[in-house]
Design a protein around this motif. Sequence first.
Motif, PDB file in Angstrom:
ATOM      1  N   ASN A   1      28.191  37.806  50.642  1.00  0.00           N
ATOM      2  CA  ASN A   1      29.351  37.256  49.929  1.00  0.00           C
ATOM      3  C   ASN A   1      30.538  38.228  49.907  1.00  0.00           C
ATOM      4  OD1 ASN A   1      28.607  39.191  48.090  1.00  0.00           O
ATOM      5  ND2 ASN A   1      28.139  37.783  46.417  1.00  0.00           N
ATOM      6  N   ARG A   2      30.527  39.196  50.832  1.00  0.00           N
ATOM      7  CA  ARG A   2      31.639  40.149  50.977  1.00  0.00           C
ATOM      8  C   ARG A   2      31.856  41.007  49.737  1.00  0.00           C
ATOM      9  NH1 ARG A   2      30.676  37.023  55.339  1.00  0.00           N
ATOM     10  NH2 ARG A   2      32.391  36.982  56.833  1.00  0.00           N
ATOM     11  N   THR A   3      30.757  41.442  49.127  1.00  0.00           N
ATOM     12  CA  THR A   3      30.878  42.436  48.068  1.00  0.00           C
ATOM     13  C   THR A   3      30.139  43.697  48.510  1.00  0.00           C
ATOM     14  OG1 THR A   3      28.904  41.608  46.940  1.00  0.00           O
ATOM     15  CG2 THR A   3      31.025  40.725  46.203  1.00  0.00           C
ATOM     16  N   PHE A   4      30.453  44.797  47.811  1.00  0.00           N
ATOM     17  CA  PHE A   4      29.829  46.081  48.129  1.00  0.00           C
ATOM     18  C   PHE A   4      28.515  46.264  47.375  1.00  0.00           C
ATOM     19  CE2 PHE A   4      34.468  47.357  48.535  1.00  0.00           C
ATOM     20  CZ  PHE A   4      34.453  47.417  49.924  1.00  0.00           C
ATOM     21  N   SER A   5      27.525  46.842  48.048  1.00  0.00           N
ATOM     22  CA  SER A   5      26.305  47.309  47.384  1.00  0.00           C
ATOM     23  C   SER A   5      26.133  48.788  47.662  1.00  0.00           C
ATOM     24  CB  SER A   5      25.068  46.569  47.927  1.00  0.00           C
ATOM     25  OG  SER A   5      24.799  45.426  47.189  1.00  0.00           O
ATOM     26  N   LEU A   6      25.793  49.539  46.634  1.00  0.00           N
ATOM     27  CA  LEU A   6      25.546  50.968  46.813  1.00  0.00           C
ATOM     28  C   LEU A   6      24.053  51.240  46.736  1.00  0.00           C
ATOM     29  CD1 LEU A   6      28.434  52.381  44.606  1.00  0.00           C
ATOM     30  CD2 LEU A   6      28.314  52.314  47.108  1.00  0.00           C
ATOM     31  N   ASP A   7      23.646  52.333  47.335  1.00  0.00           N
ATOM     32  CA  ASP A   7      22.226  52.601  47.523  1.00  0.00           C
ATOM     33  C   ASP A   7      22.071  54.123  47.607  1.00  0.00           C
ATOM     34  OD1 ASP A   7      20.038  53.290  49.309  1.00  0.00           O
ATOM     35  OD2 ASP A   7      19.866  51.197  49.884  1.00  0.00           O
ATOM     36  N   VAL A   8      21.127  54.687  46.861  1.00  0.00           N
ATOM     37  CA  VAL A   8      20.925  56.141  46.935  1.00  0.00           C
ATOM     38  C   VAL A   8      19.646  56.494  47.681  1.00  0.00           C
ATOM     39  CG1 VAL A   8      22.251  56.858  44.919  1.00  0.00           C
ATOM     40  CG2 VAL A   8      19.880  56.170  44.634  1.00  0.00           C
ATOM     41  N   SER A   9      19.220  55.643  48.601  1.00  0.00           N
ATOM     42  CA  SER A   9      17.986  55.927  49.338  1.00  0.00           C
ATOM     43  C   SER A   9      18.168  57.152  50.236  1.00  0.00           C
ATOM     44  CB  SER A   9      17.566  54.697  50.148  1.00  0.00           C
ATOM     45  OG  SER A   9      18.571  54.346  51.058  1.00  0.00           O
ATOM     46  N   GLU A  10      17.085  57.521  50.934  1.00  0.00           N
ATOM     47  CA  GLU A  10      17.032  58.736  51.736  1.00  0.00           C
ATOM     48  C   GLU A  10      18.276  58.890  52.626  1.00  0.00           C
ATOM     49  OE1 GLU A  10      14.954  56.228  51.718  1.00  0.00           O
ATOM     50  OE2 GLU A  10      13.052  56.955  50.918  1.00  0.00           O
ATOM     51  N   LYS A  11      18.646  60.147  52.857  1.00  0.00           N
ATOM     52  CA  LYS A  11      19.737  60.407  53.793  1.00  0.00           C
ATOM     53  C   LYS A  11      19.328  59.926  55.186  1.00  0.00           C
ATOM     54  CE  LYS A  11      21.722  64.280  51.315  1.00  0.00           C
ATOM     55  NZ  LYS A  11      22.082  65.694  51.300  1.00  0.00           N
ATOM     56  N   VAL A  12      20.315  59.495  55.960  1.00  0.00           N
ATOM     57  CA  VAL A  12      20.081  59.097  57.345  1.00  0.00           C
ATOM     58  C   VAL A  12      20.941  60.013  58.207  1.00  0.00           C
ATOM     59  CG1 VAL A  12      20.279  57.213  59.013  1.00  0.00           C
ATOM     60  CG2 VAL A  12      19.657  56.711  56.636  1.00  0.00           C
ATOM     61  N   SER A  13      20.339  60.602  59.247  1.00  0.00           N
ATOM     62  CA  SER A  13      21.033  61.632  60.044  1.00  0.00           C
ATOM     63  C   SER A  13      21.629  62.704  59.124  1.00  0.00           C
ATOM     64  CB  SER A  13      22.158  61.037  60.902  1.00  0.00           C
ATOM     65  OG  SER A  13      21.683  60.046  61.750  1.00  0.00           O
ATOM     66  N   PHE A  14      20.855  63.120  58.143  1.00  0.00           N
ATOM     67  CA  PHE A  14      21.259  64.157  57.180  1.00  0.00           C
ATOM     68  C   PHE A  14      22.490  63.770  56.369  1.00  0.00           C
ATOM     69  CE2 PHE A  14      19.451  66.096  61.007  1.00  0.00           C
ATOM     70  CZ  PHE A  14      18.300  66.656  60.470  1.00  0.00           C
ATOM     71  N   SER A  15      22.786  62.484  56.312  1.00  0.00           N
ATOM     72  CA  SER A  15      24.033  62.078  55.672  1.00  0.00           C
ATOM     73  C   SER A  15      23.834  60.963  54.651  1.00  0.00           C
ATOM     74  CB  SER A  15      25.019  61.580  56.732  1.00  0.00           C
ATOM     75  OG  SER A  15      25.184  62.535  57.741  1.00  0.00           O
ATOM     76  N   ARG A  16      24.560  61.070  53.572  1.00  0.00           N
ATOM     77  CA  ARG A  16      24.682  59.998  52.582  1.00  0.00           C
ATOM     78  C   ARG A  16      26.062  60.119  51.974  1.00  0.00           C
ATOM     79  NH1 ARG A  16      20.007  60.487  49.106  1.00  0.00           N
ATOM     80  NH2 ARG A  16      21.250  62.020  48.033  1.00  0.00           N
ATOM     81  N   PRO A  17      27.019  59.279  52.264  1.00  0.00           N
ATOM     82  CA  PRO A  17      26.844  58.022  53.001  1.00  0.00           C
ATOM     83  C   PRO A  17      26.545  58.228  54.485  1.00  0.00           C
ATOM     84  CG  PRO A  17      29.181  58.440  52.634  1.00  0.00           C
ATOM     85  CD  PRO A  17      28.431  59.482  51.861  1.00  0.00           C
ATOM     86  N   SER A  18      25.772  57.310  55.040  1.00  0.00           N
ATOM     87  CA  SER A  18      25.512  57.308  56.470  1.00  0.00           C
ATOM     88  C   SER A  18      26.385  56.244  57.118  1.00  0.00           C
ATOM     89  CB  SER A  18      24.029  57.015  56.714  1.00  0.00           C
ATOM     90  OG  SER A  18      23.871  56.248  57.888  1.00  0.00           O
ATOM     91  N   ILE A  19      27.041  56.631  58.200  1.00  0.00           N
ATOM     92  CA  ILE A  19      27.894  55.687  58.939  1.00  0.00           C
ATOM     93  C   ILE A  19      27.020  54.604  59.571  1.00  0.00           C
ATOM     94  CG2 ILE A  19      29.534  55.498  60.866  1.00  0.00           C
ATOM     95  CD1 ILE A  19      30.224  58.524  60.237  1.00  0.00           C
ATOM     96  N   ASP A  20      25.855  55.004  60.098  1.00  0.00           N
ATOM     97  CA  ASP A  20      24.938  54.026  60.696  1.00  0.00           C
ATOM     98  C   ASP A  20      24.561  52.929  59.706  1.00  0.00           C
ATOM     99  OD1 ASP A  20      24.677  55.028  63.283  1.00  0.00           O
ATOM    100  OD2 ASP A  20      23.067  56.416  62.726  1.00  0.00           O
ATOM    101  N   VAL A  21      24.239  53.317  58.483  1.00  0.00           N
ATOM    102  CA  VAL A  21      23.805  52.335  57.486  1.00  0.00           C
ATOM    103  C   VAL A  21      24.895  51.292  57.254  1.00  0.00           C
ATOM    104  CG1 VAL A  21      23.267  52.013  55.030  1.00  0.00           C
ATOM    105  CG2 VAL A  21      22.116  53.823  56.330  1.00  0.00           C
TER     106      VAL A  21
END
Lengths: 187, 272
Positions: free
Chosen positions: A89-109
């Motif tokens: 529905n075009r809203t944002f969701s935030l998530d504090v799960s594991e880093k991806v590629s050592f990054s959070r935020p992860s661009i891939d995600v």
Amino acid sequence: MEQRCETLIIGGSAGSLDVLLKVLPDLKADLAFAIILVLHRKSGRDNMLTELLRSKTGLRVKELEEKEQIKATNIYIVPPNYHLLIENNRTFSLDVSEKVSFSRPSIDVTFESAAEVFREALVCLLLSGSNSDGTDGSRKVKANGGRVFVQNPISAGSPFMPQNAKEHGNIDAVLNIEEIAEFINHL
Amino acid sequence: MKSARSDEFVDIVLADVLEVYGYDFTGYSRASLKRRIVRLYEMDKFVSFAEYRYRIRTDSNYFKRFLEEITINVTEMFRDPDFYRDLRTEILPKLGTYPFIRIWVAGCSTGEEAYSVAIILKELNLLHKSLIYATDINSAVLETASKAIISLNKLKLYTENYIDAGGTADFSDYYTASYSLGKLKDELKSKIIFSTHNLVTDNSFNEFQLILCRNVLIYFDRPLQNQVFELFDGSLEKFGYLALGTKETLDFSLVSNNYERTGAGKIWRKIQ
């Protein structure tokens, strides 16, 4: 073939802030789509980055809130230490799960999540950076009909990130820094 | 898994999980849940959705793994040190005037926040008259929590956080190290009760002066957030405090009129 752009997501890491500071002043004030900035940065409570980017453009710049509705012409910054996902529905969701590629935020995600929501109406741009974040996401964006561009690695303070996406991901074209604002204005 | 169909798959899996195991994830934010359900499918190398679905429905041990993998259990001690500094300087000293302090850490995961609060209480000389209820939906993470073990590769981060949060002792006073593990002092655990509690389906179980629920509500949709805020409201004494994550807010909830924001971070005080 003209593809409509609903959302532009810009991913950046080391060396990307300089590019943004050069590009933002030249963006037109009535962009018909939203821009989301997924930037690797140090966490902290301060909003210096928001203030800094705000000073360079007439467009509205804000750190995004969870469940906020995405609106055209706004520039949204992902808060430090959270992954950003996009709901149908075009809203944002935030998530504090594991880093991806050592990054959070992860661009891939964010690329992967947005790819399935916006499909052909998604444009992604990967700027300077020194890790492989964004490469997997670029393939997902392309697989869903979206478009991916990277900053010319030769012009990047840290060329690895755009170079890696160019070699191992799936991209449409390479852009020089001077070309980026024009490119965005004509999306 | 083809993306267009994965939304449908997620709906089916959630309906199964509710029907077979009684866990209701239908009010969770969909994007994050979908990512984790698809991720587990790929990680465990299922060849078809039908196989994945069958395994979840029929193998209760596999369901345990499913539950552990789709709920998010990333936490750290003294995460967001500024928050713990506010707790130390503003909130807990006020609660210190009570004869007995009851604290609920809702969605405690592997316990790092509960132990962090216990350390601050100890340094404020309040631990002896405090009780921390630390709950989570997931019994596996509570087992880990009750072991009070921290891996030594996290010690550098935790020590930095502890100092930034205004810790007054040496962080190394709180654990004993052997090989690659640190064991937190028993005294900290003696005032923590770990228990399963499902914020979606379970009721209030006590009255508290402080509820911490940080980075849990971001996974819930608005109606479920509202439901949980009502649960907290019914579990909080007048003049008690509710602490949320840095990107969470009470502002849009139906109970927000009962609260005022304190000057410190994302902490609200119940005023009526």
